[in-house]
Design an enzyme around this catalytic site. Structure first.
Site, PDB file in Angstrom:
ATOM      1  N   SER A   1      -0.248  47.448  32.094  1.00  0.00           N
ATOM      2  CA  SER A   1      -1.359  48.363  31.898  1.00  0.00           C
ATOM      3  C   SER A   1      -1.076  49.679  32.636  1.00  0.00           C
ATOM      4  O   SER A   1      -0.102  50.360  32.318  1.00  0.00           O
ATOM      5  CB  SER A   1      -2.664  47.707  32.350  1.00  0.00           C
ATOM      6  OG  SER A   1      -3.765  48.462  31.922  1.00  0.00           O
ATOM      7  N   GLN A   2      -1.906  50.061  33.608  1.00  0.00           N
ATOM      8  CA  GLN A   2      -1.572  51.255  34.391  1.00  0.00           C
ATOM      9  C   GLN A   2      -0.164  51.138  34.970  1.00  0.00           C
ATOM     10  O   GLN A   2       0.610  52.104  34.967  1.00  0.00           O
ATOM     11  CB  GLN A   2      -2.572  51.445  35.530  1.00  0.00           C
ATOM     12  CG  GLN A   2      -2.213  52.588  36.476  1.00  0.00           C
ATOM     13  CD  GLN A   2      -3.181  52.690  37.638  1.00  0.00           C
ATOM     14  OE1 GLN A   2      -4.065  53.529  37.643  1.00  0.00           O
ATOM     15  NE2 GLN A   2      -3.024  51.831  38.636  1.00  0.00           N
TER      16      GLN A   2
ATOM     17  N   ASP B   1      -5.669  44.342  21.489  1.00  0.00           N
ATOM     18  CA  ASP B   1      -5.909  45.042  22.750  1.00  0.00           C
ATOM     19  C   ASP B   1      -6.791  46.270  22.518  1.00  0.00           C
ATOM     20  O   ASP B   1      -6.350  47.277  21.969  1.00  0.00           O
ATOM     21  CB  ASP B   1      -4.575  45.448  23.368  1.00  0.00           C
ATOM     22  CG  ASP B   1      -4.713  45.997  24.786  1.00  0.00           C
ATOM     23  OD1 ASP B   1      -5.840  46.313  25.210  1.00  0.00           O
ATOM     24  OD2 ASP B   1      -3.675  46.101  25.465  1.00  0.00           O
TER      25      ASP B   1
ATOM     26  N   HIS C   1      -6.047  42.579  26.070  1.00  0.00           N
ATOM     27  CA  HIS C   1      -5.290  43.318  27.072  1.00  0.00           C
ATOM     28  C   HIS C   1      -4.575  42.416  28.075  1.00  0.00           C
ATOM     29  O   HIS C   1      -3.718  42.873  28.811  1.00  0.00           O
ATOM     30  CB  HIS C   1      -6.212  44.300  27.795  1.00  0.00           C
ATOM     31  CG  HIS C   1      -5.488  45.330  28.609  1.00  0.00           C
ATOM     32  ND1 HIS C   1      -4.476  46.108  28.094  1.00  0.00           N
ATOM     33  CD2 HIS C   1      -5.631  45.697  29.918  1.00  0.00           C
ATOM     34  CE1 HIS C   1      -4.026  46.920  29.028  1.00  0.00           C
ATOM     35  NE2 HIS C   1      -4.696  46.692  30.139  1.00  0.00           N
TER      36      HIS C   1
ATOM     37  N   TYR D   1      -4.876  49.192  36.639  1.00  0.00           N
ATOM     38  CA  TYR D   1      -5.923  50.140  36.997  1.00  0.00           C
ATOM     39  C   TYR D   1      -6.959  49.507  37.924  1.00  0.00           C
ATOM     40  O   TYR D   1      -7.533  48.457  37.624  1.00  0.00           O
ATOM     41  CB  TYR D   1      -6.611  50.629  35.720  1.00  0.00           C
ATOM     42  CG  TYR D   1      -7.521  51.809  35.892  1.00  0.00           C
ATOM     43  CD1 TYR D   1      -7.004  53.088  36.016  1.00  0.00           C
ATOM     44  CD2 TYR D   1      -8.905  51.657  35.885  1.00  0.00           C
ATOM     45  CE1 TYR D   1      -7.839  54.188  36.136  1.00  0.00           C
ATOM     46  CE2 TYR D   1      -9.749  52.749  36.006  1.00  0.00           C
ATOM     47  CZ  TYR D   1      -9.211  54.016  36.138  1.00  0.00           C
ATOM     48  OH  TYR D   1     -10.037  55.101  36.267  1.00  0.00           O
TER      49      TYR D   1
END
Length: 326
Positions: free
Chosen positions: A189-190, A275, A304, A95
């Site tokens: 992640s994203q 996370d 994360h 992100y």
């Protein structure tokens, strides 16, 4: 941050009821048909980076709406390659990040893969640079990307991004030095959430590696943690109280759990039990729903950042075996 979600044995069996819209498949079929109505027109321009072991190309292709999407393609240097076509990896960014600089992110090319890193439209001013605009606008939105177009799935930001990602796979497959039957999707992640979407929307990729995936189990994530990016949605709905039902309806077209139900490629997930950005229960919701064969690496004491370089060593071994089996 201590472990704050369910115990691991509960996570391993966590299969929440995540509603999907009845026209989910039709929505994505129409989206991809609309996107493919524009010629792909991939271009690969050599870039001088000063690296002698890796050849780098500045890539453009047509994504959603015919908008030109940037990427880097990195190949093992021509003098180090044999005559065979290379297996390929398409990587999607986290992100706020973009494709970064031409000489960065060299692991996969160094390991012998054709490695395409897709720029995420409109992003690339957070933790790494990007070069792709998002020409489409949206209605009222909170700062960030999570609520752009959230009142209508046709206008939602990730409709464009997921369609771009499908076209990124097609762009890599179009390169004459890439084996189109040996293409893998990955990202963290994203990028992990985008990987799940590609796994569902491109049924013949050979493998998928979503790390600590974002964009999963929205209803739990947005009420369980207040950290960004999920916090953007909560703050938007705190102000726009009447938009709750419509916002969740829009998000249901993009949920990684629903995408996972349609994904058949072998997958290697990762999850971090501390996370607070992508809570473990949201990751396991997608993992447990995933239709194809699957494994997950669990990092009990990580936030994360997940497994980072340690997990990359696992990916290298896992992927090599799956590429050889394909």
């Amino acid at each position: 941050m201590p472990q704050f979600d369910m115990p691991l044995d509960e996570l391993e069996n966590y299969r929440p009821r995540v509603e999907e819209p009845p026209d989910f498949d039709d929505f994505w079929a129409a989206t991809l048909a609309e996107t493919r109505g524009y010629p792909l027109r991939p271009t690969f321009k050599p870039v001088e980076t000063g690296l002698h072991a890796i050849d780098t190309y500045d890539v453009e292709f047509s994504g959603f709406g015919g908008h030109r999407i940037k990427a880097w393609l990195r190949l093992p240097s021509r003098r180090l390659r044999d005559a065979r076509r290379l297996p390929g990896i398409v990587q999607f960014q986290g992100y706020g990040g973009g494709r970064a600089l031409a000489h960065e992110n060299l692991l996969w090319a160094a390991a012998g893969y054709a490695h395409l890193v897709m720029d995420t439209r409109g992003q690339g001013s957070g933790w790494s640079a990007g070069d792709t605009d998002d020409p489409a606008g949206s209605g009222p939105a909170h700062s960030g990307f999570m609520t752009r177009g959230i009142r209508d799935p046709h206008e939602y930001f990730y409709r464009r991004v997921f369609a771009d990602a499908v076209r990124a796979v097609e762009a890599l497959r179009s390169h004459d030095e890439v084996d189109p039957t040996q293409v893998v999707a990955t990202g963290a992640s994203q990028g992990g959430g985008i990987t799940l979407a590609v796994s569902a929307l491109v049924p013949d990729i050979v493998a998928a590696m979503p790390d600590v995936p974002f964009l999963c189990h929205f209803e739990r994530a947005t009420t369980f943690v207040d950290s960004d990016p999920y916090g953007e949605i909560a703050r938007y709905l705190k102000v726009r109280r009447g938009d709750v039902e419509q916002a969740y309806r829009t998000l249901s077209y993009f949920d990684g759990v629903t995408m996972a139900r349609r994904a058949a490629a072998p997958a290697l997930f990762s999850v971090a039990l501390m996370d607070a950005t992508c809570p473990p229960s949201t990751v396991f919701a997608a993992f447990n729903a995933y239709r194809g064969s699957k494994e997950i690496s669990v990092y009990p004491f990580n936030d994360h950042e997940g497994g980072e370089a340690f997990h990359q060593s696992i990916q290298l071994r896992w992927l090599q075996s799956h590429i050889h089996e394909a």
